[in-house]
Write an enzyme that holds these catalytic residues in place. Structure first.
Site, PDB file in Angstrom:
ATOM      1  N   TYR A  12       0.645  -0.968   0.260  1.00  8.13           N
ATOM      2  CA  TYR A  12       0.055  -0.268   0.138  1.00  8.13           C
ATOM      3  C   TYR A  12       0.279   1.233  -0.040  1.00  8.13           C
ATOM      4  O   TYR A  12       0.850   2.591  -0.890  1.00  8.13           O
ATOM      5  CB  TYR A  12      -1.022  -0.041   0.860  1.00  8.13           C
ATOM      6  CG  TYR A  12      -1.989  -0.650   1.190  1.00  8.13           C
ATOM      7  CD1 TYR A  12      -2.234  -2.060   0.677  1.00  8.13           C
ATOM      8  CD2 TYR A  12      -3.584  -0.458   1.308  1.00  8.13           C
ATOM      9  CE1 TYR A  12      -3.522  -2.496   1.220  1.00  8.13           C
ATOM     10  CE2 TYR A  12      -4.640  -0.475   1.242  1.00  8.13           C
ATOM     11  CZ  TYR A  12      -4.934  -1.783   0.941  1.00  8.13           C
ATOM     12  OH  TYR A  12      -5.662  -2.688   0.853  1.00  8.13           O
ATOM     13  N   LYS A  40       3.030 -15.409   2.275  1.00  7.92           N
ATOM     14  CA  LYS A  40       2.917 -16.230   1.429  1.00  7.92           C
ATOM     15  C   LYS A  40       4.815 -16.405   1.269  1.00  7.92           C
ATOM     16  O   LYS A  40       5.273 -16.065   0.760  1.00  7.92           O
ATOM     17  CB  LYS A  40       2.759 -15.142   0.579  1.00  7.92           C
ATOM     18  CG  LYS A  40       2.748 -16.174  -1.338  1.00  7.92           C
ATOM     19  CD  LYS A  40       1.684 -17.104  -1.627  1.00  7.92           C
ATOM     20  CE  LYS A  40       2.100 -17.473  -2.638  1.00  7.92           C
ATOM     21  NZ  LYS A  40       0.767 -19.371  -2.484  1.00  7.92           N
ATOM     22  N   ASP A  48      -3.400 -17.605   0.231  1.00  9.36           N
ATOM     23  CA  ASP A  48      -3.943 -19.019  -0.461  1.00  9.36           C
ATOM     24  C   ASP A  48      -5.239 -19.930   0.363  1.00  9.36           C
ATOM     25  O   ASP A  48      -6.150 -20.303   0.213  1.00  9.36           O
ATOM     26  CB  ASP A  48      -3.874 -19.619  -2.054  1.00  9.36           C
ATOM     27  CG  ASP A  48      -2.053 -20.347  -1.438  1.00  9.36           C
ATOM     28  OD1 ASP A  48      -1.818 -20.080  -0.579  1.00  9.36           O
ATOM     29  OD2 ASP A  48      -1.573 -20.806  -2.301  1.00  9.36           O
ATOM     30  N   ASP A 107      -6.533  -6.589   3.865  1.00  9.29           N
ATOM     31  CA  ASP A 107      -7.125  -6.623   3.705  1.00  9.29           C
ATOM     32  C   ASP A 107      -8.691  -7.372   3.141  1.00  9.29           C
ATOM     33  O   ASP A 107      -9.368  -7.267   3.284  1.00  9.29           O
ATOM     34  CB  ASP A 107      -7.305  -4.980   2.122  1.00  9.29           C
ATOM     35  CG  ASP A 107      -8.645  -4.554   1.299  1.00  9.29           C
ATOM     36  OD1 ASP A 107      -8.878  -3.772   2.481  1.00  9.29           O
ATOM     37  OD2 ASP A 107      -8.686  -4.618   0.848  1.00  9.29           O
ATOM     38  N   ASP A 126     -12.494  -9.166   4.296  1.00  2.62           N
ATOM     39  CA  ASP A 126     -13.679  -9.344   3.656  1.00  2.62           C
ATOM     40  C   ASP A 126     -14.658 -10.418   3.390  1.00  2.62           C
ATOM     41  O   ASP A 126     -15.152 -10.535   3.123  1.00  2.62           O
ATOM     42  CB  ASP A 126     -13.303  -8.538   2.014  1.00  2.62           C
ATOM     43  CG  ASP A 126     -13.687  -6.780   2.034  1.00  2.62           C
ATOM     44  OD1 ASP A 126     -13.559  -6.073   3.139  1.00  2.62           O
ATOM     45  OD2 ASP A 126     -14.277  -5.929   0.966  1.00  2.62           O
TER      46      ASP A 126
HETATM   47  C1  IPM Z   1     -10.383  -0.910   3.950  1.00  2.00           C
HETATM   48  C2  IPM Z   1     -10.424  -0.401   2.598  1.00  2.00           C
HETATM   49  C3  IPM Z   1      -9.583   1.144   2.726  1.00  2.00           C
HETATM   50  C4  IPM Z   1      -8.145   0.338   2.552  1.00  2.00           C
HETATM   51  C5  IPM Z   1      -9.436   1.406   0.580  1.00  2.00           C
HETATM   52  C6  IPM Z   1     -10.732   2.272   1.208  1.00  2.00           C
HETATM   53  C7  IPM Z   1      -8.078   2.323   0.799  1.00  2.00           C
HETATM   54  O1  IPM Z   1     -10.583  -0.979   1.925  1.00  2.00           O
HETATM   55  O2  IPM Z   1     -10.269  -0.393   4.832  1.00  2.00           O
HETATM   56  O3  IPM Z   1     -10.136  -2.336   4.286  1.00  2.00           O
HETATM   57  O4  IPM Z   1      -8.198  -0.863   1.239  1.00  2.00           O
HETATM   58  O5  IPM Z   1      -7.430  -0.265   3.480  1.00  2.00           O
HETATM   59 MN    MN Z   2     -10.901  -2.668   2.641  1.00  2.00          MN
END
Ligand code: IPM
Ligand code: MN
Length: 373
Positions: free
Chosen positions: A142, A189, A221, A245, A249
């Protein structure tokens, strides 16, 4: 007690959901006799529209001076669909994380019994899941060097980690594991990436200081697959920025909706609390977005301020709203109607102020009337 809280509503549904978290915090202030002084600040697409800058200096200054920051969401389709845009809303959040040194992002993932049926995963697989994801937040790909060749045909994103960056987040993850089920899984990884091998070596060495914590390792993975196959095996998951990240999700599916997942981002001096979901532009202004991730972020904020009983009161109110089916569309059950964002917020605030089931006027809950007798 008195605390200064900066609220950054941000983009899309951010203003709607943070408004509900603010209601909950105001209810806490009333009930437990605290003073929360709220100040609002700009960040993201709204900040670009008003000032040309996704993170105005005033926002940074306000955040530095506050005891905690509550943030909504960031992002706008007009930038997502334009890869050539030089100024982007997300830069605001990334710069804020970097400027305030918010290196540790904690994302709790829990399967609420009441919502098990909302997950596409099978009940026997997810029931009882309780994971804390520790995501490194200010390093890795990042924040590495980025390049695009002059002819626009080759792009580069560098990934760097130092021992110090790994250690500081790993310490927090080990400590969390000590207070939980004493298991830490490092997700990396290491079969491919040099940075991952440094993570493994550094974390393995640190483990000597935490003999009561069982450390194991998974390649990312495989971890992505295990998260769906058998999420109960995880207690604390520690990982780098990009993997965290993605994995978080994915893990949100266990909870039944991404609209439920809160997070805290902790640095040496400052701390920011935000849902893990995005700005959900399709729902903007419609009063349909789930405010619970923002409300639960407010609960994490209270924990951070040392207001533990108050934090539990918010969690209890959230559990009650799930139990009674006072929820937005994304997590409504077969036998309940969807409630609006603001009505969910009203209920949570009312419940915090009363905390007695006998005071709830169950009949009127779905009619938009006050829920408390
Ligand atoms: C999160 C979001 C952010 C990230 C984005 C909006 C930059 O997806 O906080 O998970 O990737 O960290
Ligand atoms: Mn995110």
């Amino acid at each position: 007690m008195k605390f200064n809280i900066t609220i950054i509503p941000g983009d899309g549904i951010g203003p709607e959901v943070t408004a509900q978290a603010k209601k909950a915090l105001n209810a806490i202030a009333d009930t437990y006799d605290h003073t929360f002084v709220f100040k609002e600040a700009l960040m993201g697409a709204v900040a670009i529209d008003k000032t040309g800058n996704p993170l105005p200096d005033e926002t940074i200054e306000l955040c530095k001076k506050s005891d905690a920051i509550l943030f909504g969401a960031i992002g706008d389709p007009k930038y997502d669909n334009d890869p050539t845009a030089k100024v982007r809303p997300e830069q605001g959040l990334l710069r804020l994380r970097e400027t305030l040194g918010l290196f540790c992002n904690i994302r709790p993932v829990k399967a609420y019994d009441k919502l098990i049926k909302n997950s596409p995963l099978k009940e026997n697989i997810i029931k009882g899941t309780d994971i804390a994801i520790y995501r490194e937040l200010t390093g890795g790909i990042y924040f590495g060097e980025k390049k695009l060749s002059d002819d626009g045909k080759v792009a580069f994103d560098g990934c760097t980690y130092s021992v110090e960056e790994i250690q500081r987040v790993a310490h927090l993850a080990f400590k969390a594991a000590q207070n939980r089920r004493k298991k830490l899984t490092l997700v990396d990884k290491a079969n491919v990436l040099e940075t991952s091998r440094l993570w493994r070596k550094t974390v393995t060495e640190l483990a000597d200081q935490y003999p009561d914590v069982a450390l194991d390792f998974l390649f990312v993975d495989n971890a992505a697959m295990q998260m769906i196959l058998n999420p109960k095996q995880f207690d604390v998951v520690l990982t780098e920025n990009l993997f965290g990240d993605i994995i978080s999700d994915e893990a949100s599916v266990i909870g039944g909706s991404i609209g439920l997942l809160a997070s805290s981002s902790i640095g040496k001096e400052n701390a920011l609390f935000e849902p893990i979901h995005g700005s959900f532009p399709q729902a903007k202004g419609k009063d349909i977005a789930n405010p619970l991730a923002s409300i639960l972020s407010a609960s994490m904020l209270l924990d951070h301020l040392g207001l533990y009983e108050e934090a539990r009161a918010i969690e209890k109110a959230v559990e009650k709203s799930l139990e009674l089916g006072i929820t937005t569309e994304d997590i409504k059950s077969e036998d309940s109607h969807a409630t609006s964002t603001s009505k969910v917020g009203d209920f949570i605030a009312d419940y915090i102020e009363n905390q007695e089931d006998s005071n709830i006027n169950f009949k009127n809950i779905h009619m938009g009337q006050s829920t408390i007798i």
